[in-house]
Design a protein around this motif. Structure first.
Motif, PDB file in Angstrom:
ATOM      1  N   LEU A   1     -75.970 -39.428 -32.873  1.00 46.41           N
ATOM      2  CA  LEU A   1     -75.731 -40.763 -33.426  1.00 46.41           C
ATOM      3  C   LEU A   1     -76.088 -40.791 -34.910  1.00 46.41           C
ATOM      4  CD1 LEU A   1     -74.908 -43.691 -32.836  1.00 46.41           C
ATOM      5  CD2 LEU A   1     -77.294 -44.132 -32.244  1.00 46.41           C
ATOM      6  N   TYR A   2     -77.227 -40.190 -35.268  1.00 45.99           N
ATOM      7  CA  TYR A   2     -77.624 -40.117 -36.673  1.00 45.99           C
ATOM      8  C   TYR A   2     -76.586 -39.348 -37.486  1.00 45.99           C
ATOM      9  CZ  TYR A   2     -80.350 -39.078 -40.825  1.00 45.99           C
ATOM     10  OH  TYR A   2     -80.778 -38.956 -42.118  1.00 45.99           O
ATOM     11  N   LEU A   3     -76.134 -38.203 -36.969  1.00 51.31           N
ATOM     12  CA  LEU A   3     -75.125 -37.404 -37.657  1.00 51.31           C
ATOM     13  C   LEU A   3     -73.830 -38.199 -37.831  1.00 51.31           C
ATOM     14  CD1 LEU A   3     -74.115 -34.724 -38.858  1.00 51.31           C
ATOM     15  CD2 LEU A   3     -73.549 -34.004 -36.518  1.00 51.31           C
ATOM     16  N   ALA A   4     -73.433 -38.927 -36.803  1.00 52.43           N
ATOM     17  CA  ALA A   4     -72.209 -39.727 -36.881  1.00 52.43           C
ATOM     18  C   ALA A   4     -72.316 -40.801 -37.962  1.00 52.43           C
ATOM     19  CB  ALA A   4     -71.911 -40.362 -35.521  1.00 52.43           C
ATOM     20  N   THR A   5     -73.485 -41.457 -38.050  1.00 49.67           N
ATOM     21  CA  THR A   5     -73.635 -42.487 -39.093  1.00 49.67           C
ATOM     22  C   THR A   5     -73.614 -41.864 -40.488  1.00 49.67           C
ATOM     23  OG1 THR A   5     -76.066 -42.421 -39.002  1.00 49.67           O
ATOM     24  CG2 THR A   5     -74.941 -44.040 -37.607  1.00 49.67           C
ATOM     25  N   ARG A   6     -74.224 -40.688 -40.643  1.00 49.31           N
ATOM     26  CA  ARG A   6     -74.211 -40.024 -41.952  1.00 49.31           C
ATOM     27  C   ARG A   6     -72.786 -39.607 -42.317  1.00 49.31           C
ATOM     28  NH1 ARG A   6     -77.981 -42.176 -44.203  1.00 49.31           N
ATOM     29  NH2 ARG A   6     -77.906 -43.422 -42.377  1.00 49.31           N
ATOM     30  N   LEU A   7     -72.034 -39.050 -41.347  1.00 52.82           N
ATOM     31  CA  LEU A   7     -70.660 -38.641 -41.618  1.00 52.82           C
ATOM     32  C   LEU A   7     -69.773 -39.848 -41.899  1.00 52.82           C
ATOM     33  CD1 LEU A   7     -70.225 -35.779 -38.995  1.00 52.82           C
ATOM     34  CD2 LEU A   7     -70.382 -35.553 -41.493  1.00 52.82           C
TER      35      LEU A   7
END
Length: 165
Positions: free
Chosen positions: A47-53
């Protein structure tokens, strides 16, 4: 997105993979709880990676979200925030904690969990210049908490060490 985001995400995925491999070596009945924790951690990391991307590809400047002030216009994209993050890095404290952690593992083998933990926590807090009152409170609270949770409640056998075992 910043370079530190990439490092954090990679380290957490690697940690999940390491614990997954170790968990799969346990009996099936003992795998449920660790697998739930690993799945939760991996899910939050994803989820964190998705928000950063999402922010990277939506065009919002990464410097703005990282709280870094740089003069001049900034284009959206991957930002190198590592110099800002490691400004003020104290290598002596870092390497002391790493060496103390390795020494703690070795000491635990010989004297057991509680004495080794006490020596480790006192040494690290002393090196990090924690005030004596805070050190005493931390040692008392953690000692009581660890003893009550692991020894009394969960009845987990903690290492006694060669000298006391």
């Amino acid at each position: 997105m910043t370079r530190s985001d990439i490092g954090v995400v990679a380290i957490i995925y690697a940690t999940c993979l390491l614990f997954l491999v170790m968990t799969l070596e346990l009996k099936a009945a003992a795998q449920v709880y660790p697998l739930c924790l690993i799945a939760g951690l991996a899910g939050l990391n994803t989820l964190y990676l998705a928000t950063r991307l999402w922010r990277l590809f939506s065009g919002r400047p990464a410097i703005e979200e990282a709280g870094i002030t740089v003069p001049g216009p900034e284009k959206p994209g991957l930002v190198n925030d590592l110099p800002e993050i490691f400004k003020g890095f104290l290598a002596g404290q870092f390497f002391f904690v790493v060496i103390a952690s390795v020494a703690y593992l070795a000491l635990m083998h010989y004297v057991g969990f509680y004495p080794a933990g006490l020596v480790y926590m006192v040494a690290v807090m002393w090196r990090l210049k924690v005030p004596p009152l805070h050190m005493a409170i931390t040692l008392a609270v953690l000692g009581i908490l660890i003893y009550s949770v692991f020894t009394l409640f969960l009845k987990v056998p903690l290492p006694r060490g060669i000298l006391f075992g």
